[in-house]
Design a protein around this motif. Structure first.
Motif, mmCIF file in Angstrom:
data_model
loop_
_atom_site.group_PDB
_atom_site.id
_atom_site.type_symbol
_atom_site.label_atom_id
_atom_site.label_comp_id
_atom_site.label_asym_id
_atom_site.label_seq_id
_atom_site.Cartn_x
_atom_site.Cartn_y
_atom_site.Cartn_z
ATOM 1 N N ALA A 132 0.839 -1.203 0.000
ATOM 2 C CA ALA A 132 0.000 0.000 0.000
ATOM 3 C C ALA A 132 0.874 1.252 0.000
ATOM 4 C CB ALA A 132 -0.915 0.003 1.212
ATOM 5 N N ILE A 133 0.337 2.327 -0.556
ATOM 6 C CA ILE A 133 1.043 3.608 -0.575
ATOM 7 C C ILE A 133 0.755 4.347 0.730
ATOM 8 C CG2 ILE A 133 1.219 5.836 -1.735
ATOM 9 C CD1 ILE A 133 0.593 4.467 -4.341
ATOM 10 N N TYR A 134 1.792 4.973 1.272
ATOM 11 C CA TYR A 134 1.680 5.686 2.552
ATOM 12 C C TYR A 134 1.921 7.175 2.333
ATOM 13 C CZ TYR A 134 2.630 7.106 7.347
ATOM 14 O OH TYR A 134 2.596 7.735 8.564
ATOM 15 N N PRO A 135 1.061 8.052 2.907
ATOM 16 C CA PRO A 135 -0.208 7.728 3.563
ATOM 17 C C PRO A 135 -1.240 7.255 2.544
ATOM 18 C CG PRO A 135 0.013 10.097 3.338
ATOM 19 C CD PRO A 135 1.300 9.524 2.868
ATOM 20 N N ASP A 136 -2.384 6.806 3.045
ATOM 21 C CA ASP A 136 -3.357 6.170 2.153
ATOM 22 C C ASP A 136 -4.224 7.159 1.387
ATOM 23 O OD1 ASP A 136 -4.920 7.123 4.176
ATOM 24 O OD2 ASP A 136 -5.831 5.202 4.712
ATOM 25 N N ARG A 137 -4.012 8.472 1.587
ATOM 26 C CA ARG A 137 -4.793 9.476 0.857
ATOM 27 C C ARG A 137 -3.953 10.737 0.659
ATOM 28 N NH1 ARG A 137 -9.570 9.516 5.024
ATOM 29 N NH2 ARG A 137 -8.870 7.348 5.066
ATOM 30 N N TRP A 138 -4.404 11.544 -0.280
ATOM 31 C CA TRP A 138 -3.680 12.773 -0.619
ATOM 32 C C TRP A 138 -3.960 13.912 0.353
ATOM 33 C CZ3 TRP A 138 0.106 12.818 -4.148
ATOM 34 C CH2 TRP A 138 0.121 11.832 -5.133
ATOM 35 N N TYR A 139 -5.033 13.831 1.115
ATOM 36 C CA TYR A 139 -5.384 14.946 1.997
ATOM 37 C C TYR A 139 -6.339 14.483 3.090
ATOM 38 C CZ TYR A 139 -10.081 15.182 -0.026
ATOM 39 O OH TYR A 139 -11.376 14.883 -0.397
ATOM 40 N N THR A 140 -6.402 15.263 4.153
ATOM 41 C CA THR A 140 -7.425 15.143 5.201
ATOM 42 C C THR A 140 -7.830 16.566 5.579
ATOM 43 O OG1 THR A 140 -5.795 15.156 6.989
ATOM 44 C CG2 THR A 140 -6.471 12.994 6.142
ATOM 45 N N TYR A 141 -8.956 16.685 6.280
ATOM 46 C CA TYR A 141 -9.337 18.017 6.756
ATOM 47 C C TYR A 141 -10.103 17.905 8.066
ATOM 48 C CZ TYR A 141 -14.182 17.441 5.042
ATOM 49 O OH TYR A 141 -15.473 16.999 4.841
ATOM 50 N N THR A 142 -10.005 18.956 8.859
ATOM 51 C CA THR A 142 -10.738 19.058 10.120
ATOM 52 C C THR A 142 -11.306 20.462 10.236
ATOM 53 O OG1 THR A 142 -8.730 19.699 11.320
ATOM 54 C CG2 THR A 142 -9.308 17.354 11.323
ATOM 55 N N VAL A 143 -12.377 20.587 11.016
ATOM 56 C CA VAL A 143 -12.984 21.890 11.269
ATOM 57 C C VAL A 143 -12.983 22.128 12.774
ATOM 58 C CG1 VAL A 143 -14.989 23.383 10.910
ATOM 59 C CG2 VAL A 143 -14.477 21.568 9.253
ATOM 60 N N THR A 160 -2.551 18.526 3.251
ATOM 61 C CA THR A 160 -2.286 17.808 2.012
ATOM 62 C C THR A 160 -0.973 17.035 2.099
ATOM 63 O OG1 THR A 160 -1.135 19.678 0.983
ATOM 64 C CG2 THR A 160 -3.528 19.553 0.682
ATOM 65 N N SER A 161 -0.922 15.907 1.419
ATOM 66 C CA SER A 161 0.285 15.073 1.347
ATOM 67 C C SER A 161 0.727 14.985 -0.108
ATOM 68 C CB SER A 161 0.000 13.672 1.908
ATOM 69 O OG SER A 161 -0.432 13.727 3.247
ATOM 70 N N PRO A 162 1.410 16.021 -0.608
ATOM 71 C CA PRO A 162 1.828 15.996 -2.016
ATOM 72 C C PRO A 162 2.853 14.898 -2.323
ATOM 73 C CG PRO A 162 1.941 18.212 -1.098
ATOM 74 C CD PRO A 162 1.780 17.271 0.042
ATOM 75 N N LEU A 163 3.550 14.420 -1.272
ATOM 76 C CA LEU A 163 4.504 13.328 -1.425
ATOM 77 C C LEU A 163 3.965 12.091 -0.731
ATOM 78 C CD1 LEU A 163 6.255 15.779 -2.171
ATOM 79 C CD2 LEU A 163 8.144 14.728 -0.902
ATOM 80 N N ARG A 164 3.869 10.979 -1.491
ATOM 81 C CA ARG A 164 3.434 9.703 -0.917
ATOM 82 C C ARG A 164 4.447 8.620 -1.299
ATOM 83 N NH1 ARG A 164 -2.388 8.664 -2.968
ATOM 84 N NH2 ARG A 164 -2.475 7.151 -1.262
ATOM 85 N N TYR A 165 4.522 7.609 -0.457
ATOM 86 C CA TYR A 165 5.625 6.649 -0.554
ATOM 87 C C TYR A 165 5.101 5.228 -0.691
ATOM 88 C CZ TYR A 165 9.872 4.143 0.992
ATOM 89 O OH TYR A 165 10.958 3.307 1.094
ATOM 90 N N SER A 166 5.684 4.487 -1.656
ATOM 91 C CA SER A 166 5.394 3.063 -1.815
ATOM 92 C C SER A 166 6.609 2.282 -1.337
ATOM 93 C CB SER A 166 5.107 2.731 -3.285
ATOM 94 O OG SER A 166 5.014 1.330 -3.457
ATOM 95 N N PRO A 167 6.577 1.748 -0.102
ATOM 96 C CA PRO A 167 7.748 1.056 0.448
ATOM 97 C C PRO A 167 8.146 -0.192 -0.356
ATOM 98 C CG PRO A 167 6.174 1.606 2.185
ATOM 99 C CD PRO A 167 5.489 1.837 0.884
#
Length: 338
Positions: A132-143, A160-167
């Protein structure tokens, strides 16, 4: 977001929006924005690599998992706004083959032991051996709820996670751009009418009221409308699990009924010699030991179980299902306050 003044008595300050392109239809707003990111930088450190990009303003650091840079954007909305949806879509995704694994985040170390502790690099096998690619999504948000000066607002935090990693591939995936769409419904612009109005609320034990009346008179003479309430009256008129929660509910009601801007809590521990100071942690509060009830925030650093936190009384609201509701600091109901 909260401004707090501590004088051993405790004073606390209780507490549009768009750049880019916004489309409005009645009270509904759709905001569109594109965020551009620089190409990643890769630096070799021993057996590992550290990745980064120019616009990064935060980091993902979970112990044992890859350390990755983040870009966090915070937007401010009027109190009462309903955040309907947030969408972030990566644009121009590219990939880079890495020569080594991305370094993992170390385990946290107690401050008292930081000089003697050795930071070991340990890899979480569930992540580093996964396909799986880490993290599992490109973004999260909270209010969240907060203050801009004396004005209550909602804050939308987009991470946002513009960089994601496939170990398993040892491959870095990155987005050159991110398209952000925020949809919200603004509140009706109706003026708020308060049954009464004060600037400052003072809460103290009844035995202190005669001395404090001089302060109340002084504040009123300066044009600062001040209300003095005894903690005994708070206990008898408000519901809650303990004294601290009753007092916090009372402050919330004072905000909504009197439009208070400041709170002064007068009183400390009744005895410097007897009773727990919070070292045992949350769940050990004893209102009888204090002139004003306290809340212990949970702390697990192997040195002490908790500490007294006046922020509890300033952090009145949280955002839930489009509304500002009372924040009891116990989201899972286990009696441990964060």
């Amino acid at each position: 977001m909260k401004n707090i003044l501590v004088i051993f008595t405790i004073g606390l300050l209780i507490g549009s929006v768009f750049g880019a392109v916004a489309i409005a239809k009645e009270n509904k707003i759709e905001k569109f924005e594109k965020i551009k990111f620089s190409a990643p930088t890769i630096k070799k450190i021993d057996k590992y690599v550290v990745v980064n990009f120019k616009e990064a303003n935060s980091w993902m650091r979970e112990p044992g998992k890859p350390v990755l840079p983040l870009y966090v954007k915070t937007l401010e909305f009027p109190w009462g706004t309903k955040i309907v949806n947030v969408e972030c879509k990566p644009i121009k995704i590219k990939k880079i083959a890495l020569s080594s694994k991305i370094i993992s985040a170390p385990n946290p170390v107690p401050l008292a032991a930081i000089k003697t502790a050795s930071l070991k690099v340990t890899l979480d096998k569930k992540v580093y051996e996964s396909r799986a690619i880490y993290p599992d999504r490109w973004y999260t948000y909270t209010v969240g709820c907060g203050l801009d000066g004396e004005k209550r607002v909602f804050y939308l935090k987009i991470t946002t996670s513009p960089l994601r990693y496939s170990p398993s591939e040892n491959m870095l995936y990155y987005a050159e751009e991110m398209s952000v769409k925020t949809t919200c419904v603004l509140p009706d612009k109706k003026p708020t009418v308060f049954p009464g109005q004060y600037d400052l609320l003072i809460v103290a034990p009844s035995k202190f009221t005669s001395e404090l009346q001089r302060l109340v008179d002084h504040k009123n003479n300066l044009g600062i409308k001040t209300k003095l309430v005894t903690i005994e009256d708070v206990y008898s008129s408000t519901t809650g699990r303990d004294g601290a929660e009753k007092l916090k509910y009372f402050i919330k009601q004072a905000i909504e009924d009197w439009n208070i801007k400041y709170v002064l809590l007068v009183g400390g521990k009744k005895s410097l010699l007897f009773g727990d100071w919070g070292m045992a942690g949350p769940g050990h509060e004893n209102d009888r030991l204090w002139y004003i009830p306290v809340r212990y925030s949970n702390l697990d650093d192997q040195e002490e179980g908790g500490y007294v936190s006046d922020l509890y009384y300033a952090d009145i609201y949280k955002y839930e299902n489009g509304k500002a509701v009372f924040d009891d600091w116990d989201s899972n109901g286990d009696g441990v306050f964060a």
